[in-house]
Design a protein around this motif. Sequence first.
Motif, PDB file in Angstrom:
ATOM      1  N   GLU A  14       0.839  -1.202   0.000  1.00 19.31           N
ATOM      2  CA  GLU A  14       0.000   0.000   0.000  1.00 19.31           C
ATOM      3  C   GLU A  14       0.871   1.248   0.000  1.00 19.31           C
ATOM      4  O   GLU A  14       1.965   1.252   0.556  1.00 19.31           O
ATOM      5  CB  GLU A  14      -0.888   0.020   1.257  1.00 19.31           C
ATOM      6  CG  GLU A  14      -1.990  -1.003   1.246  1.00 19.31           C
ATOM      7  CD  GLU A  14      -3.217  -0.540   0.476  1.00 19.31           C
ATOM      8  OE1 GLU A  14      -3.305   0.669   0.173  1.00 19.31           O
ATOM      9  OE2 GLU A  14      -4.075  -1.383   0.180  1.00 19.31           O
ATOM     10  N   GLU A  15       0.321   2.299  -0.588  1.00 18.79           N
ATOM     11  CA  GLU A  15       1.108   3.509  -0.701  1.00 18.79           C
ATOM     12  C   GLU A  15       1.374   4.160   0.657  1.00 18.79           C
ATOM     13  O   GLU A  15       2.399   4.788   0.854  1.00 18.79           O
ATOM     14  CB  GLU A  15       0.432   4.501  -1.644  1.00 18.79           C
ATOM     15  CG  GLU A  15       1.343   4.885  -2.780  1.00 18.79           C
ATOM     16  CD  GLU A  15       0.652   5.696  -3.851  1.00 18.79           C
ATOM     17  OE1 GLU A  15      -0.322   6.380  -3.558  1.00 18.79           O
ATOM     18  OE2 GLU A  15       1.128   5.635  -4.994  1.00 18.79           O
ATOM     19  N   PHE A  16       0.424   3.988   1.606  1.00 17.76           N
ATOM     20  CA  PHE A  16       0.667   4.676   2.875  1.00 17.76           C
ATOM     21  C   PHE A  16       1.792   4.016   3.673  1.00 17.76           C
ATOM     22  O   PHE A  16       2.419   4.655   4.508  1.00 17.76           O
ATOM     23  CB  PHE A  16      -0.618   4.835   3.711  1.00 17.76           C
ATOM     24  CG  PHE A  16      -1.242   3.565   4.222  1.00 17.76           C
ATOM     25  CD1 PHE A  16      -0.791   2.990   5.387  1.00 17.76           C
ATOM     26  CD2 PHE A  16      -2.300   2.989   3.548  1.00 17.76           C
ATOM     27  CE1 PHE A  16      -1.377   1.836   5.866  1.00 17.76           C
ATOM     28  CE2 PHE A  16      -2.895   1.843   4.020  1.00 17.76           C
ATOM     29  CZ  PHE A  16      -2.429   1.258   5.182  1.00 17.76           C
ATOM     30  N   MET A  33       4.473   2.838   2.042  1.00 20.51           N
ATOM     31  CA  MET A  33       5.631   3.432   1.377  1.00 20.51           C
ATOM     32  C   MET A  33       5.819   4.869   1.870  1.00 20.51           C
ATOM     33  O   MET A  33       6.943   5.330   2.068  1.00 20.51           O
ATOM     34  CB  MET A  33       5.427   3.408  -0.132  1.00 20.51           C
ATOM     35  CG  MET A  33       6.679   3.777  -0.883  1.00 20.51           C
ATOM     36  SD  MET A  33       6.487   3.666  -2.657  1.00 20.51           S
ATOM     37  CE  MET A  33       7.188   2.070  -2.983  1.00 20.51           C
ATOM     38  N   ALA A  34       4.697   5.563   2.095  1.00 17.90           N
ATOM     39  CA  ALA A  34       4.775   6.929   2.615  1.00 17.90           C
ATOM     40  C   ALA A  34       5.431   6.928   3.995  1.00 17.90           C
ATOM     41  O   ALA A  34       6.255   7.791   4.301  1.00 17.90           O
ATOM     42  CB  ALA A  34       3.376   7.542   2.694  1.00 17.90           C
ATOM     43  N   ARG A  50       7.584   4.808   5.088  1.00 16.92           N
ATOM     44  CA  ARG A  50       9.021   4.602   4.910  1.00 16.92           C
ATOM     45  C   ARG A  50       9.678   5.874   4.392  1.00 16.92           C
ATOM     46  O   ARG A  50      10.788   6.221   4.785  1.00 16.92           O
ATOM     47  CB  ARG A  50       9.263   3.459   3.924  1.00 16.92           C
ATOM     48  CG  ARG A  50       9.102   2.098   4.567  1.00 16.92           C
ATOM     49  CD  ARG A  50       9.946   1.076   3.859  1.00 16.92           C
ATOM     50  NE  ARG A  50       9.414   0.744   2.548  1.00 16.92           N
ATOM     51  CZ  ARG A  50      10.149   0.594   1.462  1.00 16.92           C
ATOM     52  NH1 ARG A  50      11.462   0.728   1.527  1.00 16.92           N
ATOM     53  NH2 ARG A  50       9.596   0.295   0.324  1.00 16.92           N
ATOM     54  N   ALA A  51       8.966   6.574   3.503  1.00 19.16           N
ATOM     55  CA  ALA A  51       9.525   7.806   2.931  1.00 19.16           C
ATOM     56  C   ALA A  51       9.751   8.861   3.999  1.00 19.16           C
ATOM     57  O   ALA A  51      10.619   9.703   3.875  1.00 19.16           O
ATOM     58  CB  ALA A  51       8.597   8.344   1.846  1.00 19.16           C
ATOM     59  N   GLN A  52       8.950   8.810   5.066  1.00 18.27           N
ATOM     60  CA  GLN A  52       9.133   9.779   6.140  1.00 18.27           C
ATOM     61  C   GLN A  52      10.291   9.401   7.044  1.00 18.27           C
ATOM     62  O   GLN A  52      10.717  10.193   7.871  1.00 18.27           O
ATOM     63  CB  GLN A  52       7.859   9.869   6.985  1.00 18.27           C
ATOM     64  CG  GLN A  52       6.754  10.615   6.290  1.00 18.27           C
ATOM     65  CD  GLN A  52       5.416  10.159   6.774  1.00 18.27           C
ATOM     66  OE1 GLN A  52       5.295   9.675   7.895  1.00 18.27           O
ATOM     67  NE2 GLN A  52       4.419  10.287   5.945  1.00 18.27           N
ATOM     68  N   HIS A  71       1.125   1.099  11.656  1.00 15.51           N
ATOM     69  CA  HIS A  71       0.480   1.130  10.348  1.00 15.51           C
ATOM     70  C   HIS A  71      -0.034  -0.234   9.899  1.00 15.51           C
ATOM     71  O   HIS A  71      -1.127  -0.335   9.384  1.00 15.51           O
ATOM     72  CB  HIS A  71       1.439   1.707   9.303  1.00 15.51           C
ATOM     73  CG  HIS A  71       1.748   3.157   9.544  1.00 15.51           C
ATOM     74  ND1 HIS A  71       1.070   4.168   8.930  1.00 15.51           N
ATOM     75  CD2 HIS A  71       2.636   3.746  10.375  1.00 15.51           C
ATOM     76  CE1 HIS A  71       1.526   5.340   9.356  1.00 15.51           C
ATOM     77  NE2 HIS A  71       2.477   5.106  10.237  1.00 15.51           N
ATOM     78  N   ASN A  78      -4.364  -1.897  10.732  1.00  9.10           N
ATOM     79  CA  ASN A  78      -5.105  -2.193   9.522  1.00  9.10           C
ATOM     80  C   ASN A  78      -5.350  -3.672   9.316  1.00  9.10           C
ATOM     81  O   ASN A  78      -6.055  -4.063   8.393  1.00  9.10           O
ATOM     82  CB  ASN A  78      -4.380  -1.605   8.300  1.00  9.10           C
ATOM     83  CG  ASN A  78      -4.604  -0.122   8.196  1.00  9.10           C
ATOM     84  OD1 ASN A  78      -5.684   0.338   7.874  1.00  9.10           O
ATOM     85  ND2 ASN A  78      -3.579   0.646   8.542  1.00  9.10           N
TER      86      ASN A  78
END
Lengths: 321, 310
Positions: free
Chosen positions: B200-202, B204-205, B207-209, B220, B224
């Motif tokens: 899921e993109e969130f 990846m988001a 991890r990006a943070q 996260h 879920n």
Amino acid sequence: MQKPILEVNHLKKYFDVRGGVFGKKVGEVKAVDDVSFTVHEGEILGIVGESGCGKSTTGKTILRLIEPTEGEVKFEGENIAALSAEAMRKLRRDMQIIFQDPYASLNPRHTVEKIISEPLLIHGMGKKERKSRVKELLEVVGLSDYHASRYPHQFSGGQRQRIGIARALANNPKLIICDEPVSALDVSVQSQILNLMEGLRDQFNLTYVFIAHDLSVVKHISDRVGVMYLGRLVELTDKEKLYDDPKHPYTKALLSAVPVPDPDVEKERILLEGDVPSPSNPPTGCAFHTRCPVAMDICKTVRPTFEQAEVNHFVACHLYN
Amino acid sequence: MKIEEKQTQSEQVNTNPPEKGQPPKQAKMRASSPWRDSLRQLRRNRFALAGIFIIVFFIAVALLAPLITSYSYDKIDPVNRLQPPSGEHWFGTDDIGRDIFTRIAYGARISLQVGFFAVTGALVFGTLLGIIAGYYGRWIDMIISRIFDILLAFPSILLAIAIVAILGSSLENALIAIAIVNIPIFGRLIRSKVVSLREEEFIMAARAQGMKNGRIIIHHILPNSVAPIIVQATLSFGTAILEAAALGFLGLGAQPPTPEWGAMLAGSRDFIQLAPWTLIFPGVSIMLVVLGFNLVGDGLRDALDPKMKN
């Protein structure tokens, strides 16, 4: 000349294709194949290309959300492709990303407050400061502080994208990779978000790498534009030069496909034949030679280098070098 | 239309943020969070409510057992053996004169405890292994998933019997066996959920943070994947009680004179024609409790499934 903030040198990302009973490697998809470019501080570099050409992979590889196969990514002079995981984690506050799909990129179980304050928390900000910073960020992106206690499903697509932008801005990054940030939005909302992003760039001195497939969006927001085809950068130059005087045959074809909102204008359209070749088995020589209207013999065998044809006008085509 | 024109147009319709001085309109909005919405959904489901009622009833009986009966569950009274249900003995007595109602009330304690501990054990270990396999992937996933496959290849009751045979027959060992049998069920469920969440993109988001894996998993991934865990736990509760009764019936679980429902069935199967109440009441109790958990489980599944929202 401004100083470069990001230098990408010969970046490659090959995805292994595995098959058979034992999952042996049977091939690879060359999603990003030898891409080099430089982004200067404060500029917006647009990257365009059709779907599957490796735009998003390039963006995510720059941030090491996808590990590069080869090549260098220099952020402020430091090669981040070689950094340890922990050093990379700390550096992430300076490099952020805005995702394409505002419905998938926010955790549905978190409130907006938690979503925006989490990057602050992990980079060590206190509770009180976080709260006021969230308030401030919500205002910056055009939301209100009472939105903080709501969940993502209570917002529209445009509002969600604003939340995504606030999250990216939280730690005052220097560089933001925008991975098609408006392509999932309604056209009228697109312009709101684009204007917001432009304003934020000026306000916080940000640098964007703006990935998109919509040529008019890129034309509106970018300072320089790079065109990608099949994992390779084929042309990179100033916005005006690219749109007025495209050099690469692919760029010409791409631009001729943009509709002109005037029925009386007779426009010559360059229609490309065939499909985009598979990136798991790209053509030899120039990747575009199978569809190029002006292909020569050399194009089939020798891969053109990415060189300056004019000042600040890079192109990878045998016609020019 | 040019973008500049669009901008002026859209700014007129853009209602965010509200003008100054205007009070925020948040008060009108109904409190809504993913969990609260699901609870609201559950309350509308009559079958689930019936299930909750059954479970609450048995929990009450278990807790209040010493208060609602004046007999002792292991008091032998040969004079009153095999008495049919009456005012004296509501559910009758068994072959050595013990009051069946009392034994069922105390048996509820055992069954619910077995269900609770077996499910908790399976849930904790299954979730842990499932998350590790799903999140880290590669060879770790290979190893854990193959172990799950091996465990699932056995019929569950056979595996439980084998484990009890190794550990020795007792209620605790039956409980451990049931927990082990249920670990791969939870593990596989969580693993598949985590594998899909990981993309899921969130995530990846996150991890990006710059979040660490531990934080991503706890804040996260877990929240879920809780919904399927809750549903499976509720359904497994019923199964665990059933399996405990089966082991008890086979003499591998609770040992006499423990008033375990399965063991009660086994002890009175010779009197099925002579004194059917000795079988009917423990049997019905097992059925009701399992039914209760299944109804709640089904209700939870519907309530927690975002696709079922109306």
